[in-house]
Structure formats: structure tokens, C-alpha cells
Design an enzyme around this catalytic site. Structure first.
Site, PDB file in Angstrom:
ATOM      1  N   GLY A 176     -37.186  -6.451 -18.418  1.00  0.00           N
ATOM      2  CA  GLY A 176     -37.757  -6.033 -19.689  1.00  0.00           C
ATOM      3  C   GLY A 176     -38.364  -4.640 -19.578  1.00  0.00           C
ATOM      4  O   GLY A 176     -38.596  -4.125 -18.482  1.00  0.00           O
ATOM      5  N   CYS A 177     -38.633  -4.046 -20.734  1.00  0.00           N
ATOM      6  CA  CYS A 177     -39.135  -2.672 -20.739  1.00  0.00           C
ATOM      7  C   CYS A 177     -40.549  -2.602 -20.162  1.00  0.00           C
ATOM      8  O   CYS A 177     -40.826  -1.822 -19.250  1.00  0.00           O
ATOM      9  CB  CYS A 177     -39.075  -2.096 -22.152  1.00  0.00           C
ATOM     10  N   TYR A 178     -41.444  -3.424 -20.686  1.00  0.00           N
ATOM     11  CA  TYR A 178     -42.803  -3.425 -20.138  1.00  0.00           C
ATOM     12  C   TYR A 178     -42.795  -3.786 -18.650  1.00  0.00           C
ATOM     13  O   TYR A 178     -43.457  -3.111 -17.846  1.00  0.00           O
ATOM     14  CB  TYR A 178     -43.687  -4.411 -20.900  1.00  0.00           C
ATOM     15  N   THR A 231     -40.592  -3.304 -16.421  1.00  0.00           N
ATOM     16  CA  THR A 231     -40.120  -2.196 -15.593  1.00  0.00           C
ATOM     17  C   THR A 231     -41.241  -1.192 -15.372  1.00  0.00           C
ATOM     18  O   THR A 231     -41.509  -0.758 -14.238  1.00  0.00           O
ATOM     19  CB  THR A 231     -38.921  -1.503 -16.271  1.00  0.00           C
ATOM     20  N   SER A 232     -41.920  -0.821 -16.461  1.00  0.00           N
ATOM     21  CA  SER A 232     -42.972   0.193 -16.336  1.00  0.00           C
ATOM     22  C   SER A 232     -44.123  -0.284 -15.467  1.00  0.00           C
ATOM     23  O   SER A 232     -44.766   0.518 -14.784  1.00  0.00           O
ATOM     24  CB  SER A 232     -43.490   0.575 -17.731  1.00  0.00           C
TER      25      SER A 232
END
Lengths: 363, 363, 363, 363
Positions: free
Chosen positions: D166-168, D170-171
Site C-alpha cells: 500500500g501507499c502509506y 511503503t512510505s
């Protein structure tokens, strides 16, 4: 700051039938100056008689702020041109650092609300450390009252000089001070992640605030070094009864107005997130501007835009024994000019909501 | 529409000491509904007693419009639940096409300002052509008065049903009608290039209006086919005394509020751009909401945001014999809810600016 | 400018196996400089060896443009530090007015594409009139070739100095020149209503371009007085075979990139909007960067963002005998740095699309 | 996930002279689908042969994503129309929950990178708890490899089915996993305050994502209940060697792309912020996409826009014994489609940067 003085004054002492209070705005060419004008134009008891702006002196408001063109405001003048005999109240919206001399030179009969940071830090050594020079008016500093309106009404009521709180400090302290006073959160571990619109950076031409540099992005700045940190720490330390530091990380984001503070706290003494919410709900039950939202509803800066409201709420964290507090204000209103007018209202005995009955503008 | 009735009423006939006018907003869950609430909450002579929303019935305003949570508004109800005996005035903010039946069914004692397009086109055949079905209330259509407030005061004053102008038509007609009446611009060659914020498209969930689809871009839409074209043509034809068509190109751009109309005209009868400016300045000299800017200053939508103002100006074109007119409004205020309240004020004898003394919010 | 030279070169003369062309960007600290870097970094045949910036000299690119930090670019230097023996090609992205001396002083063996306005106006008297001073390099001006790539390939191919077109002129001329050449539109009545993102105003710190001043609004500027008007008129006059003026109204709107030109024309010689569309479709049939959209589809700036594309289309107007042309570009790419690279490719015999095969970034 | 596999593969096993890999994108009508197309169009080793979209089947890409109109992409088809014999690799960009059946039905010879959340949670009970239904393909779940590319290269290399993070997550995980592995941060007290652009919410028409609802504001959502929390906890628990929970508060803000994660950690074992920075700098020293910024420089989402970069840095906190980690990605690239292509590159033996050498677009 006295610990709390939560009741709004019941009987305003100002007689609305008397002549209007003559107001001067010093440094009227910035965003907080414009916002003072916007709100004071609809205040029933004041008249804006003087606007100063050193670089803009001689220009009509219509040129400096075209959105205020049709409201009959006076032209901007230099400070030296002001006849102080015609001024009852001063809002000082000058840049940080330039204010001390100016206010020191004002007639002592004039009440002042200062929107700069110059008188916010009670400890002049803290001031010197964070602002890089000795305070130029330490006597005035001792006199100044910190104007977090809801939590320091008595102080403000009796003040001649009010130091209007910073925008971030307002958003952070309004929820945290009652919780520290109630002993419900650990004092030494407060983490404040704040997000601000660009108007907080002022109206001076700076590359970093160009549309192209700000749009479509977000970044933190002043990490662990922002000057609002000691201001927040001052208020929270007093409430906690012990010196404390905070983690405070401001972020710049692409909107003109608004501050959202997401604050992470460790619960203390068996308190739950619901307890924190109850404390805030009780503290602010009768306040016209501070609202604790229904359980589960998160504050949004959009919902306070243009108004003097502060919305807040508390959420249980996934991490056991912790809670998350969210608060939202319009940085130019409750975070600056609105609260300044609220303080003036308290100082002069107006109804505290006079000029501030502005409904948020959405969308 | 009568040609002009430029003088604001001098003596309001409404007695402010009487009970407040009880207002219903039908279709209160859209942006124009919210904007009616925002403004009416500060109107000294009315009380919002009824809000309807078929899909949102039963929900408090706080859920539908959180920015209005703290202002004591009634919950939304279905239309069928309304007790019309308790309603003095109706704002109808329902979707286009659904309004005719609703208004036809209201008690005839209730005055109505309709914000939809249903009663704007006096010619029911034109309506049928542009809206794809026969008009369902042609009798009401004959009765309806087109509410371009400054230019049709007498008509509005005597109306029971006012058709509130569209946003684009308001921005275009306010400068053009006086110029056509003065015979200073060619009627058959008017080119209106308009730019609008997204709120004009309403609050319904549509992919085309998602943030990601609208941000960082601009595009025209409805070229030569937008339904506001016949509305503009109706008003301009009347003023010109001859049937005319207009080039009208709306553009969608990334802002929430505001319409800017840049209008290209051929000068007539030896008139100059300065003559046009003089005509408009004279027409609107005493108007509280319509302002002709100083020579050379271009209107900006930012400078009217949140207010009922219309700013305009005229510029000489590089093309000989031509001029460029620029006008700016907030589409949700002067382009919708603000003008609707202005019309109500005229219909009910309030001071025309009541509830509309809102200073623009900038930045 | 020769009238048309529509065929892309079939056989690039540059040998890709040879050493890369060593490129210098003068004035690399602005937005067009950054955009040149972004695109040239992916150009197979060049190497960026020199970046100049008088005020930023000594700083690494990572500080001036953090988004380019990780691509191994050289530090910025002063112009006087450049060893021109190591430079094969120069992009000059200096401020308007400062370029003439700089280019005049370059070794004549270096080919130059100038992104400023200094060499765009072939007539030095027109230059003097619009820029307020005599042209400092009239000989160079005579040598300079106007680089509207698709319509002046032969000229560009043989040029040593190319004047890269302005952003607005690119968006306006690409559709209008073929139509004037075809005699399908009236020459003396062209009205161009253009809307631009803020990056066109450059990266210098100016109050007017602050986020707070630009967001949530639109306004026209330089009405009938913008310096791009004579540049547009120069190209259109040549195509029309007669001197002409244009109505040109640029607007500033809240987006970082993009120009949309909505152009209103009178049809000539019985041509229809469909005929205009056909002319453009034929003119640009084989072009990699200029696309005529399917009938009825309006160009959007969002759909070209970050790319060298120009989208266009023609629509029938409601006003009889008229048509509306819409064109969209990214002002920093096809309106500046992209077209500059396209010109370099033509000048040096690269494949014309080298470095420009960038797919638009959406959303 | 194996703990770390930090070295990029030196010798790609894919022979660039062979036929291109035929790629299908399932669910191509969303933002991640469009982003896959944008990037794959410039990938030297693949050809997009199949695009599916159940509701959009039959439509050309030009209608669904006009910015991709001129790149020769195939029309969208229904899944049932696909001839899987002509597909070598599948990107699955279908909505969460719908993917399990689809992938289970694919020929086992096709390698798959799934961008949905369906296979991210290794524990099917955790999946059932957070997604409200039993996992429909537990066998596939066991087979799926979590594709946090830099930290799980070996796993991805040998996988047939990769669950793209997911995007979050990954960050958050890119900085935190190396620090937990190094034992430098306390595992049980990690606080992640994340800010996301709107494209992360997808392209479906939802009122909450309209321009008017998102612009000029920020708010947190899914506080302590967002589905990315268990995904983050899964990766961090593995790295910490003990089960852990995180405080994770996502915020929605007015930008189309980008995620900034500001993470607050307690230092462990005497580590300092500088030590953390050194660990990250060493971990990612050779990585093409993950960059640790110079000391004191804060990551900005603007600086990664459109690229596969992740920028990060570590700062000392004012609170003793604590540090602040900031990381920035483009949610649609490194947070979705870019990392998916990176995973495909690893799975198929391409150069890991193929198709991903995109320079950030700024402004």
C-alpha cells in the site's frame, strides 16, 4: 496566565450607545491586518480610524487590499503621522522584533493587543535565546498578558497590553492546557504534528511561498527549532506545574488558511480518551468559539474557514495507553486577528462575540 | 423584465420589531442551500425554520454541513413533512427540472425565490427546447419575475415568485444590459468567455468534479450549447430591443468559488471604452453590491469571495472599435444565494443589504 | 518565417554513436531552466555540462532544485567561469533584456536556442516600442530564426540562433497560422482569451505570485498591453499576408502549469468550423506533438501536463459565421523548454522527439 | 519477507533482444491503471496488449484517459474477453476484495503483480478481521510475496504472485524496517502521522473527494482504524522480531499526488538521530530510488512528483531520547504503479529501473 477562567463575562461593561471605540491597526498591509479590517468592519462598537504601513504609506486600502475597497477605510499612513489623541485602542500587527520599541513609545492610556511574537514569552531570557537579541522592553514584557482568551479571561480583562498568541500555539494549547490541568496526560511526552496554510508565512514576497513552490505538495519545516515551540512549552509547563518540552513539527501545505494540529499524548492516571473528551467538553461547554465535536468526528480546517471557531476532538489510539487529539482553527482568525478582537472585546467590556459572529465559508 | 429600475428602495416597509420571517429552504443539502443558511443566519429579520432534503431527511445539519454545526439549525426533513402554515417564505434550491411541480403545489400565500433554472426562461418553448421536456407549470412561468435584482427591482418588489438568475447570466448581464440599453455596443456580436469555480457544478458525486480531475488544469465545456446561453440571450435581447445570440464559452477551473466573465464587444455609435465605463459607473453609482473599479484595474474573483459584490470594468481593446468588459462575482453569492436573499429583501421590504453585509474573505 | 515546412525530417543527421553534445544552460535557476534539465536528462544524445546562475553560482543543483538532486548535474557557476571550448550548444534562459549582450559575446561556433523574448520580434522598432529600449544586438536579431518548430522547420534547421517562441504565442499561433494561410478566418478580428498557470510568471519572489494571492481566484492582466501581443501579431500577419492586430487577454489562474487559449474567429470565404478542423487535422496529421482532438472534444491543460503536446480543436459558434478554437499546452514544455529542445533537435539533426517522449502526468 | 536483500541485481537475465513481454492491466480505468500505462509506455521491454475495465469495456483509452490518447493503447475490454495465451504478465489494479477470485482463475503460467490489498496481509485471520470476510484464496495468499522492492528483492525475484504494498505502508516501512532491524528504535511506540493527496482515494465518484470538499483544508480520517495499519504492523513486527502496534493517522489534503509520513520514534540502545540517519544512508546507499537527504534537509512530496523516488531523513527531536523521521513518495508511483513495475522488473529480470527513469515534475 492564571490557570483557568472559563466563564464568559455575563454583563458587558461597554455602553453600546456611546461613541465607537477608535481603533488603529499598526502594520495594516499584511494578512493579519487585512483580517482585522474584515472583522472590525462589522463590529458594532468600533471604528477603524487609523491604518499604518511604513512602505505603503499614502496608498488607499483599495490598492493594498482590493477586496476591502468598497468599505470606506482610511488611507495608510506612516506611524509618525498618527495623532494618538484620536486613538483609543491599538492592534499591533508589525513584524516580529519591531514591535517592542513601537509599543513602548505609545501613550500609556491606549490599550494594545499585539499580534507579533514580541511579548509572548514571559521569560526575557527565553526570548533572547530564540530571537537572537535581548528584549528591548522588559518592563512592558512583565506587564503583558498572554491572551489565550478562553483560558485567561481574567488576565486579559485587566490588561493594558495583551500578547496575542501565535497560531500554532493557539491550536495546540486550547486542547492541551485543560488536559494537563486535569492531570490526564503525561506532560513530558507531548507530540504535536501541525499542518498550516500559507498565509501564516505572511504576505512578503518570498520565493518559498510562491504558488508554484507550494501547490501540490507538503513538507515539514523548522523541525525541533520553530519559535512557536517555546511559546507552547511556556503555556503547557504552567498548566502541568512542571517545566516540559514538546515535539512540535509544523508542515506547510497548499491552502491559504487553516491549521490542523494532530497531537499524540500518553494517558495518565488511568484516564481514557473518553475521559479526555469529557474534560474538554466540560471546559468549553459554554464557550461560543471552542467546540468539542461529537464522538468519532474529526475536525477539518475547512469547517472553520473564515470564522473564530476552534474545533477539537479526542480519539483512542491503537497504541495502548495513548490518545490522539485533533484541533482545527483558521490561523488568521482564531489563530490571529479573530482572537485579537476577542481579546479587545474582553479588555473593553464588549460582548465577547462582537464582530466575530462570522459563519464559516464553505466550500 | 422591465428595462431598468436602478434606485434602491429608500424606505423598507418591513417592520423590524415584528416577528421574524419564517424561512424554508427546499433542497438544503446542496452548496446553494448551505450558502443560504450561512447568510440567513446573520439576517436580522428572518428565522430558518425548515430545511428539506429528500435523501438527507432525518439528518442534522451538523452531519450534512459540519461547518454549520454550531448554529442551532433545524434537522432536514422530507418535503411532505413540512407544515406550510409555519412558513412565510420559501427558497427553492432543488435540482433543475424538479422544481415546477413543487412550487405549483405550494400555498399561494407563500412567496418564493427559486434558485433553479425552471422559471428563468419566459418563453416555454425555449424552455422545452433547451431542457428537453414541456414546461410543467406554464401558468407559474408567466407569473415568475426574473430576479436580476439591480435591474429589475420593481418587478421583484411585486412578485410572488422570483426566478433567481443563473450564475453565468448574472455575471454577464450586469455589465451588458446597461450598455445595450445605452446603445453603446453592437448587439449581434457579443462574445462572453467565462471562467467558473467548481461549486457551480453542485455537490453531487460526479467523477468529473473530483479533486484529481479538476486541480491543475482548465478546460471549456458546453461550448455553444450551455443552458445559460438562452438565459443570457433573453435578457440581452430585451435590453437591445432585438433578438440576439451570444457566443458563450464557460470554462471549469480549479477554485471552489467565483466566476470571471471576460466579454468582447464591438463599440457602437462612436462610443469608446471610456464611454462604456461611464455608463456602468452611472448605472451602478448608488448600488451597494455592484462596483465599477477605477480605470485600468481588473476585477479578480478573489476580491469578491464570500460576498454579494459584483466588480466590473471596461478596457479599450487593441482591435480598433472594440472593448473588453471584465466582471467578477462569487457564483454562490451574487450568482445564487446572495442574490436570492437580495430578492427576498426586495420582495419583503427589508433593507436590501440585510444579511448580505459580508466582507470578502481574502486570502 | 517561411510559411510552412510541415514534414518532420526523415533522416536524422546526428550520429548517435558519437560523443554526446555538450549543453550549457544559461540562467538555470528559473523554472524553464529546471524544465530543460528534467527533459535533457533523458535525452539520448546530449550531456548537460554547464549550468550558470549569477546569484546562485557555487551552489549545487540539489539546493536550487531539490527535485533534481539525484541526477548528477553540475553545480551552478557564473557566466564568466564558463569554458566555452567545452560547450557545443547553449540554451539561454536568462531574463528578458539581459540576453542580447550575452549571446552577442558567445563564440560564433556555438549554436543557441534563446528562451527569452529578446530575439522574437524581427522588427527592432517594434522591440524598442514594447521593451522600452533600443535592441542591443540588431545584427543578431536579423540572424535569429523564430522557432515555432512545426511551422518553421526549415528555418530552424539552418539557424545558428533560434528565438524560442513565447508560451502564449505558441498556443495561439499553432492553430491560427494554418487557418490564416488557408484563408479560412478573417485576419482583422481575432480574439484570443488565454488562461495561464503561474509558472509562466517565473520563480522570482513577487508578492503577486504568492500562493495566497493566486489560489482560489482568476483575473486578467496586461489587457491590450501584454508583450506577447506583438509577437502573436508578427506571426499571424506573416501568415495572413497583411498587417493585423489581435485582441489578446491573458488571465492568471491557480495552477502551476498550462495554458489554454480560447480563440474567437470570424469565418471567411464560406468556411465552416468543420473546414477549419479539417485544415488543422491535415496540417498536423504527421506531427508527433500537435494533435487535433476528435470532433466535439475540448482540450484540457491537464491532459498535456509535463509533455510537449499541443491539443487543439475547433467548434461552431452560436453566433453565425463564427468559430471557436481551443488549444492547450504545458507552458513550461511546448511553451518553453520542450519546444526549445525540439528546436535543438532540429538544429542538430537529432530525432525531433528525442528527450521529449514524455507521457503527460495525470492527475 | 526476508529481512533484507539490499543489493540491486547486477545482471538482468532478460534478453532485451527478445520479443517484448506482453502485459495486461486488469482494472485499467483507475488512477493506478493510468499510471501503469504512463510508465509502461516508456518501458523498453514490455508491450501493453490488454486493458480491462468491466464498466468501461468497449471504450478507447482516449475516452477514459484523454491524456493517454495519442499513444496507441488498446481499447478496454471485459475480463472474459481476454485471451490469456497472449499475456505474459498481469498487473491487477482491481478494487480491494474483488481480486482474489480473479487471480485464482488466471493460468498459473502468468506472473502477477497485484496492486490491491487482497494479498498483502499474510495472516488470513488478520485479513478477515480488517476486511470483514474470510479470504477467498488462502492458498494463493500463502504463495504471495510482499513486494516492498528494496527490502525483499530475493522474495520478489522468485515470486509468481507479488502483493504490491500500500501507499502509506511503503512510505512508513522503507525508513522504519532498517531501523528496527538495527535495533535503534523502540518497537512498541511508533507514531506515524501521514498526509496524502487525493488520488489515493481512487477515481470513483464520491462526494467526499469533490474538489469543493477537498480544496483549502485538511483533516485526518480513519484514526486508529485505517486498513493500512495492520499492513504496516505486519512488516514492522517482522523487522522488530516481536508483535507490535503502531499509531497511524492518515490525513487527506488538497493535492493530487504525494504522501508525506512524519514518524515519531523513541531511540533505543543509546542510538542518536545521527545514528539512524547513518543506518538509512548505508541501507540505501546503492539504491536508485531511495535517497537519504543531506543532514537537516526535509523531504517534500513536490520533489518526488511523478517519479519512483522515496526521499527520507532523520531529525533529532526536542524531546530527549526521541527522533523524527520524514519520508516522501508519490503515492501513485513508488506507492503503487511505480513499485509494481519495479517488482515486475525484478520478477522478469529486467534492469530494475526500466521504465522508471522518470525525473520528478516540478513545479
Amino acid at each position: 496566565m492564571t490557570a483557568t477562567s472559563p466563564s464568559p463575562p455575563e454583563e458587558p461593561s461597554h455602553d453600546p450607545d456611546t461613541a465607537p471605540v477608535r481603533v488603529a491597526i499598526l502594520g495594516a498591509s499584511g494578512y493579519t491586518g487585512a483580517e482585522l479590517m474584515r472583522l472590525l468592519l462589522r463590529h458594532p462598537g468600533v471604528q477603524i480610524t487609523t491604518l499604518t504601513g511604513e512602505r505603503q504609506a499614502g496608498r488607499p486600502v483599495a490598492e493594498v487590499f482590493p477586496h476591502l475597497a468598497s468599505f470606506g477605510l482610511p488611507d495608510l499612513v506612516k506611524m509618525e503621522q498618527v495623532d494618538w489623541a484620536n486613538v483609543d485602542f491599538v492592534f499591533c500587527a508589525l513584524p516580529h522584533g519591531t514591535t517592542q520599541d513601537v509599543i513602548a513609545a505609545l501613550p500609556k492610556t491606549i490599550k494594545v493587543c499585539d499580534l507579533s511574537a514580541d511579548f509572548r514569552l514571559a521569560n526575557v531570557e527565553t526570548y533572547a535565546k530564540w530571537y537572537g537579541h535581548a528584549h528591548k522592553a522588559p518592563d512592558l514584557q512583565r506587564e503583558a498578558v498572554y491572551g489565550l482568551s478562553e483560558l485567561n479571561r481574567t488576565g486579559v480583562q485587566n490588561a493594558r497590553l495583551v500578547a496575542n498568541p501565535g497560531c500554532y500555539p493557539t491550536s495546540a494549547q486550547l486542547p492541551l492546557i485543560p488536559l494537563l490541568l486535569a492531570g490526564q496526560v503525561e506532560a513530558q511526552e507531548i507530540i504535536i504534528d501541525a499542518k498550516s496554510g500559507v498565509s501564516g508565512a505572511g504576505r512578503d514576497a518570498k520565493q518559498a511561498n510562491l504558488f508554484g513552490e507550494v501547490a501540490e505538495g507538503i513538507h515539514p519545516y523548522g523541525i525541533a527549532s520553530h519559535r512557536h515551540a517555546p511559546e507552547i512549552e511556556q503555556g503547557l509547563s504552567l498548566a502541568a506545574g512542571e517545566p516540559l518540552l514538546v515535539a512540535f513539527t509544523p508542515h506547510l501545505m497548499p491552502m491559504s488558511r487553516g491549521i490542523l494540529a494532530t497531537t499524540y499524548v500518553r494517558l495518565k492516571g488511568g484516564a481514557t480518551a473518553a475521559d479526555l473528551r469529557a474534560t474538554l467538553a466540560e471546559t468549553y461547554a459554554k464557550e461560543p468559539f471552542v467546540k468539542v465535536l461529537p464522538e468519532g468526528i474529526a475536525p477539518q480546517t475547512r469547517h472553520v474557514r473564515g470564522s473564530n471557531l476552534c474545533l477539537m476532538n479526542v480519539f483512542a489510539d491503537r497504541l495502548p495507553g495513548r490518545a490522539i487529539i485533533v484541533s482545527a482553527i483558521d490561523n488568521l482568525v482564531k489563530g490571529a486577528s479573530g482572537q485579537a478582537i476577542q481579546n479587545m472585546n474582553i479588555m473593553l467590556g464588549f460582548d465577547e462575540t462582537a464582530g466575530l459572529e462570522v459563519v464559516p465559508v464553505y466550500p
